[in-house]
Structures are given as structure tokens and as C-alpha cells.
Enzyme design. Structure first.
Site, PDB file in Angstrom:
ATOM      1  N   LYS A 287       0.855  -1.185   0.000  1.00 48.96           N
ATOM      2  CA  LYS A 287       0.000   0.000   0.000  1.00 48.96           C
ATOM      3  C   LYS A 287       0.888   1.231   0.000  1.00 48.96           C
ATOM      4  O   LYS A 287       1.693   1.437   0.913  1.00 48.96           O
ATOM      5  CB  LYS A 287      -0.897  -0.017   1.230  1.00 48.96           C
ATOM      6  CG  LYS A 287      -1.790   1.207   1.351  1.00 48.96           C
ATOM      7  CD  LYS A 287      -2.766   1.050   2.504  1.00 48.96           C
ATOM      8  CE  LYS A 287      -3.601   2.310   2.671  1.00 48.96           C
ATOM      9  NZ  LYS A 287      -4.546   2.192   3.797  1.00 48.96           N
TER      10      LYS A 287
ATOM     11  N   LYS B  32      -2.251  -1.459  -3.832  1.00 48.24           N
ATOM     12  CA  LYS B  32      -3.120  -0.294  -3.753  1.00 48.24           C
ATOM     13  C   LYS B  32      -2.303   0.982  -3.843  1.00 48.24           C
ATOM     14  O   LYS B  32      -1.289   1.077  -3.146  1.00 48.24           O
ATOM     15  CB  LYS B  32      -3.844  -0.353  -2.417  1.00 48.24           C
ATOM     16  CG  LYS B  32      -4.720   0.827  -2.112  1.00 48.24           C
ATOM     17  CD  LYS B  32      -5.310   0.667  -0.744  1.00 48.24           C
ATOM     18  CE  LYS B  32      -6.057   1.939  -0.422  1.00 48.24           C
ATOM     19  NZ  LYS B  32      -6.436   2.029   0.940  1.00 48.24           N
TER      20      LYS B  32
HETATM   21  C1  PBG Z   1      -7.542   3.031   5.769  1.00 54.00           C
HETATM   22  C2  PBG Z   1      -7.788   3.000   4.318  1.00 54.00           C
HETATM   23  C3  PBG Z   1      -7.623   4.021   3.358  1.00 54.00           C
HETATM   24  C4  PBG Z   1      -8.099   3.502   2.151  1.00 54.00           C
HETATM   25  C5  PBG Z   1      -8.529   2.203   2.396  1.00 54.00           C
HETATM   26  N1  PBG Z   1      -8.314   1.902   3.735  1.00 54.00           N
HETATM   27  C6  PBG Z   1      -7.130   5.405   3.505  1.00 54.00           C
HETATM   28  C7  PBG Z   1      -5.732   5.722   3.794  1.00 54.00           C
HETATM   29  O1  PBG Z   1      -4.874   4.856   3.940  1.00 54.00           O
HETATM   30  O2  PBG Z   1      -5.470   6.909   3.929  1.00 54.00           O
HETATM   31  C8  PBG Z   1      -8.181   4.240   0.849  1.00 54.00           C
HETATM   32  C9  PBG Z   1      -9.231   3.756  -0.112  1.00 54.00           C
HETATM   33  C10 PBG Z   1      -9.549   4.684  -1.221  1.00 54.00           C
HETATM   34  O3  PBG Z   1      -8.916   5.730  -1.438  1.00 54.00           O
HETATM   35  O4  PBG Z   1     -10.506   4.377  -1.951  1.00 54.00           O
HETATM   36  N2  PBG Z   1      -6.210   3.048   6.145  1.00 54.00           N
END
Ligand code: PBG
Length: 325
Positions: free
Chosen positions: A195, A248
Site C-alpha cells: 500500500k 493499492k
Molecule cells: C484506511 C484505508 C484508506 C483507504 C482504504 N483503507 C485510507 C488511507 O490509507 O489513507 C483508501 C481507499 C480509497 O482511497 O478508496 N487506512
């Protein structure tokens, strides 16, 4: 193979030929639809930066679940907006917390819908970080226990799968051990293994009200410049017991999806995130692109790169189009 002996256009001359040699498929069962659950009754609020995406109160979930199942979307991932936030994100693991109530409602009203939960603290902490803060830093090891408790509370409420998205080191094994010790050895972990610290999460942070109140997430999420590090992150999660590896965001990281697909034999998921959705919606609204076609081409490209599963706000829209073919 040189022209005129080989003519690539021969195999493109009509849809029957094209369909016969098509290398990549897109189907509703490959898509997971994200749902935002909020407190209150009879609430359905559109997220301003995500047209067509709503925050729903628990009582609205049965209707939503029915619509998903009707379009062939068999799987959702839940995000919660709690009533209260605090420094330790205690709302994340409350027995009657927002996500726990949402799971029970869905499992009651739509038992066949697969319910995955996002496991993270950022929606529940008043500072908006994904872990607890000690000496002004997001503390890895104290956060692990809270994440494991959160995952366990989701499993107890009836979740089918948990998806840790916090990017703390060691969370997969902590969650796996806790689930196993409590007889939840059959609950899979879909790890947000790779991520990135991405600006594409902007609209999500509006939707889930979880923007960090100070600093940013770069001390735990990955540097967008790095590709080999993705392999190290994924290797750790495999060793710790992950069942699915997620990358992601998706489109700016198709090379990473492809790399993970080549290197690992676990199923690969990709999260087509809020900003990626918002960009397509915005350009389509302006009439600058054909939204439906760009949606399909985008999701197909994520599949072509190697994703078995796509988490996308387009899930229902895409499924409706696929069903009408
Ligand atoms: C929680 C999380 C996030 C997303 C999914 N789980 C936000 C982040 O890490 O700031 C983002 C999902 C999206 O942008 O559609 N940590």
C-alpha cells in the site's frame, strides 16, 4: 512472420474472432464493492467527491445488499464512521461498534453476501493516523494488539474475511495468531500488502473522515518510487499467513500488480481507489471522456496486469453493463 503472410487484422475482423482470442475477462464475481457505514437512522449521504457513492446508516444496508446480489456482486468490504473518536481508536474493536453492527445486519438480511472488513484504526482515532501515537510517532508494536482485537471483533460479529490496511509491520501474523487462538482459523486475511502513500486516497478521506490531523502516512505506507520493496513487503505477508495479497492504488501501480503476480502464487487483489474513481467520474461529467468505456478499459487493464480480484466503487455499475451483454 512478415507482411503479407501474417496479417494481425485477420483475427480482428469481427466480434466472434475477437472474442475467441480475448486474453482477459471481466466478471461481477471478481469485483468487491466498498461500503461506508455511518451512525444514525435512515441516512444516505452522497460523498461529494465520489458521485454515486453513499455513506449509509445500518438500517439501509439490507437494501444495498439486495442490489449488490441482484447485479451479481457477491462481496463487499466495510468501512465504518464511528460515533466517537479517541487517541487509541477504541471504537474499532467495540462489540457494538459501527462495523460490528453492520456485519450483523448484513449477515442477518443477506447471508450469502460475502462480508470483508477493512481493519485499520484511522477512522477511529481522533488524530487520524492508522496506529496509536507515542512520543509523536505512530507506534508499531502497541498498535498490533489493537489491530488484532479489531479483527477478532469483526470475526465474532460474523465477518467472512478481514483486510488489514494499516501497514504496521507484523500485523498479519498478530491477526492470524489471535484469530486462530479464538477458533477463527477459517477466516482468511486479505492483506493490503503493498500500500503506497498515495494522493489518490483524497476522496476516501472525505468519505471516511480519516485524514491525518498532523503529518502524513509516509512513515508506514510505501514510497511510490519503490518497486523491489513491494516484493519484500509481500514476502513478509506470505510468511505471516496472508491468504490474498493486495496492491493499492491500482492504475498507477500496474507494474507492481504484474510483478506480484509473477513472483507469488497467492491470489492477487488490486484496490482501484477513490481518487482513481473520482477522476473518471469528473472527466465523464464534463463530457471529456466516455465514462462507461473508460471504466471498463480501466478495470480490464487491472485484470490484464494480473489482479484476480478488484476492489472498486464501480463494481455495481460495471456489473450492470456486463449483465446486459
Ligand atoms: C484506511 C484505508 C484508506 C483507504 C482504504 N483503507 C485510507 C488511507 O490509507 O489513507 C483508501 C481507499 C480509497 O482511497 O478508496 N487506512
Amino acid at each position: 512472420m512478415v507482411f503479407p503472410e501474417y496479417r494481425p487484422r485477420r483475427m480482428r475482423q469481427n466480434e466472434t474472432f475477437r472474442a475467441m482470442i480475448r486474453e482477459t475477462s471481466l466478471a461481477p464475481e471478481q469485483l468487491i464493492y466498498p461500503l461506508f457505514v455511518m451512525p444514525g437512522k435512515n441516512k444516505k449521504e452522497e460523498v461529494p467527491s465520489m458521485p454515486g457513492v453513499f455513506r449509509l446508516s445500518v438500517d439501509q444496508l439490507a437494501k444495498e445488499a439486495k442490489e449488490c446480489m441482484q447485479t451479481g456482486i457477491k462481496s463487499v468490504i466495510l468501512f465504518g464512521l464511528p460515533e466517537k473518536k479517541d487517541p487509541m481508536g477504541s471504537g474499532a474493536h467495540q462489540k457494538d461498534g459501527i462495523v460490528q453492527r453492520a456485519i450483523k445486519e448484513l449477515k442477518n438480511k443477506a447471508p450469502d453476501l460475502m462480508v470483508t472488513t477493512d481493519v485499520c484504526l484511522c477512522e477511529y482515532t481522533d488524530h487520524g493516523h492508522c496506529g496509536c501515537i507515542i512520543d509523536n510517532k505512530v507506534d508499531n508494536d502497541t498498535t498490533l494488539e489493537l489491530l488484532a482485537r479489531t479483527a477478532l471483533s469483526h470475526a465474532r460479529a460474523g465477518a467472512d474475511m478481514v483486510a488489514p490496511s494499516d501497514m504496521m509491520d507484523g500485523r498479519v501474523s498478530e491477526i492470524r495468531n489471535t484469530l486462530d487462538e479464538n477458533d477463527f482459523h477459517m477466516i482468511p486475511i486479505m492483506s493490503y500488502a503493498v500500500k503506497y502513500a498515495s494522493a489518490f486516497y483524497g476522496p476516501f478521506r472525505d468519505a471516511a473522515d480519516c485524514a491525518p490531523q498532523f503529518g502524513d502516512r509516509r512513515s508506514y505506507q510505501m514510497d511510490p518510487a519503490n518497486s523491489r520493496e513491494a516484493l519484500r513487503e509481500a514476502t513478509l505477508d506470505v510468511d505471516e499467513g496472508a491468504d490474498i495479497l493486495m496492491v493499492k492504488p491500482a492504475v498507477a501501480y500496474l507494474d507492481i500488480i504484474s510483478k506480484l503476480k509473477d513472483e507469488f502464487d497467492l491470489p492477487i487483489a488490486a484496490y482501484h481507489v477513490s481518487g482513481e474513481y473520482a477522476m473518471i467520474k469528473a472527466a465523464a461529467e464534463k463530457g471529456w471522456i466516455n465514462g462507461d468505456q473508460v471504466m471498463e478499459e480501466t478495470l480490464l487493464s487491472i485484470r490484464r496486469a494480473g489482479a484476480d480480484i478488484i476492489i472498486t466503487y464501480f463494481a455495481k455499475e460495471m456489473a450492470k453493463i456486463l449483465n446486459n451483454r
